[in-house]
Design an enzyme around this catalytic site. Structure first.
Site, mmCIF file in Angstrom:
data_model
loop_
_atom_site.group_PDB
_atom_site.id
_atom_site.type_symbol
_atom_site.label_atom_id
_atom_site.label_comp_id
_atom_site.label_asym_id
_atom_site.label_seq_id
_atom_site.Cartn_x
_atom_site.Cartn_y
_atom_site.Cartn_z
ATOM 1 N N TYR A 53 53.568 52.655 41.793
ATOM 2 C CA TYR A 53 54.812 52.610 41.019
ATOM 3 C C TYR A 53 56.030 52.328 41.911
ATOM 4 O O TYR A 53 57.127 52.106 41.397
ATOM 5 C CB TYR A 53 55.040 53.934 40.279
ATOM 6 N N ILE A 237 50.897 62.328 29.396
ATOM 7 C CA ILE A 237 52.012 62.105 30.324
ATOM 8 C C ILE A 237 52.960 61.059 29.734
ATOM 9 O O ILE A 237 53.136 59.978 30.298
ATOM 10 C CB ILE A 237 51.504 61.679 31.719
ATOM 11 N N LYS A 239 56.122 58.881 28.973
ATOM 12 C CA LYS A 239 57.264 58.496 29.792
ATOM 13 C C LYS A 239 58.507 58.396 28.929
ATOM 14 O O LYS A 239 58.475 57.800 27.850
ATOM 15 C CB LYS A 239 57.009 57.152 30.459
ATOM 16 N N SER A 240 59.603 58.989 29.378
ATOM 17 C CA SER A 240 60.900 58.763 28.772
ATOM 18 C C SER A 240 61.974 58.988 29.818
ATOM 19 O O SER A 240 61.900 59.927 30.604
ATOM 20 C CB SER A 240 61.150 59.684 27.575
ATOM 21 N N ARG A 245 64.715 62.676 24.275
ATOM 22 C CA ARG A 245 63.317 62.338 24.003
ATOM 23 C C ARG A 245 62.372 63.146 24.880
ATOM 24 O O ARG A 245 61.282 63.511 24.449
ATOM 25 C CB ARG A 245 63.096 60.834 24.209
ATOM 26 N N ASN A 249 59.359 65.408 23.414
ATOM 27 C CA ASN A 249 57.980 65.242 23.856
ATOM 28 C C ASN A 249 57.350 66.547 24.330
ATOM 29 O O ASN A 249 56.122 66.659 24.409
ATOM 30 C CB ASN A 249 57.906 64.193 24.968
#
Length: 284
Positions: A53, A237, A239-240, A245, A249
């Site tokens: 990443y 997992i 993503k935000s 959000r 989540n």
């Protein structure tokens, strides 16, 4: 600070992993620092990263800035990272892991993972020997893999005598990978879902099925899908980069899907993945 009580999943090595974590794929190194800091503030205690990443340094800055890189706060946090596929192999994995710990500013990670099985250039077994040494040294608690199909898991076990604790795979209502999930459950391997909402595509799945269930419970479509995962005992997992959000989540425990609703989501399974084919893909 908001308080959320995230369930823990017991892994085959006895470690406990928070069932909900924050994924940091496709967040640049500079931007990921504030995203992770915000997630820790709202209550996340599980961060899922990877060498591929290209943002481990940014994650490390967030952990250092918030005090989660050491002491009691560090003990409360689960940090995962993954080996870059081009660095598979015994010697290269040992060099890579040292670099990754430095970038993360940590003495250990909770889980270290093979990112892709690379069956066209299989080096998982020799890499796993290095992984086992990291665990024996106390620098890794749990060993996992990503994107492994049953034949890859079987080969790894045959060559090393060990199954991973976790297999992280693409998994969402329209791509449920039931054969992989069944194999993992039969062999004590926890399933972890990335792209748990198909990068947003499943929010409108089933001609409004998800939206109708969400309206019935007064929650968002995203919360419905994540709740379905929770009820399946899948680690997720999502993503935000947005604080609100991120909170949503985590906030999945004020409602329960009816058996009919759960079955309706089960019925959305289809033939199309959102991501890459594990038989051909690699992170260079």
């Amino acid at each position: 600070m908001a308080t959320f009580h995230t369930p823990m999943i017991t892994l085959n090595d006895g470690n406990l992993i928070p069932q909900i974590g924050l994924g940091v794929l496709r967040i640049d190194d500079e931007g990921v620092t504030s995203v992770v800091e915000g997630a820790l503030e709202v209550g996340y205690r599980h961060i899922d990263g990877a060498a591929g990443y290209n943002n481990e340094a940014g994650v490390g800055r967030a952990l250092k800035n918030t005090g989660f890189s050491q002491g009691e706060l560090r003990k409360s946090l689960w940090v995962t990272t993954k080996l870059r596929d081009s660095e598979q192999g015994y010697d290269s994995a040992r060099k890579a892991f040292d670099r990754q710990l430095d970038l993360l500013q940590l003495d250990y990670v909770d889980m270290y993972m093979l990112h892709w099985p690379t069956p066209f250039d299989w080096r998982s077994s020799e890499t796993w020997k290095a992984f086992q040494e990291f665990r024996a040294e106390g620098r890794v608690r749990t060993l996992g893999v990503c994107n492994f199909l049953p034949e890859h898991l079987a080969r790894l076990h045959e060559e090393t005598g060990e199954y991973p604790a976790v297999n992280q795979i693409e998994l969402h209502p329209t791509w449920q990978q039931r054969e992989v999930v069944e194999y993992c459950k039969a062999h004590g391997i926890a399933v972890e879902a990335y792209s748990p909402m198909a990068r947003g595509a499943d929010l409108n799945a089933g001609n409004g099925t998800i939206e109708r269930i969400a309206a019935a419970h007064g929650v968002t479509p995203a919360q419905v899908i994540l709740r379905w995962h929770i009820e399946n005992e899948t680690i997720i997992i999502p993503k935000s980069t947005h604080a609100e959000r991120q909170k949503q989540n985590l906030d999945l425990f004020g409602f329960v899907l009816t058996p009919e609703e759960h079955a309706a989501i089960d019925a959305l399974d289809g033939p199309t993945r959102a991501g890459h084919d594990p038989m051909t893909f690699t992170y260079a």
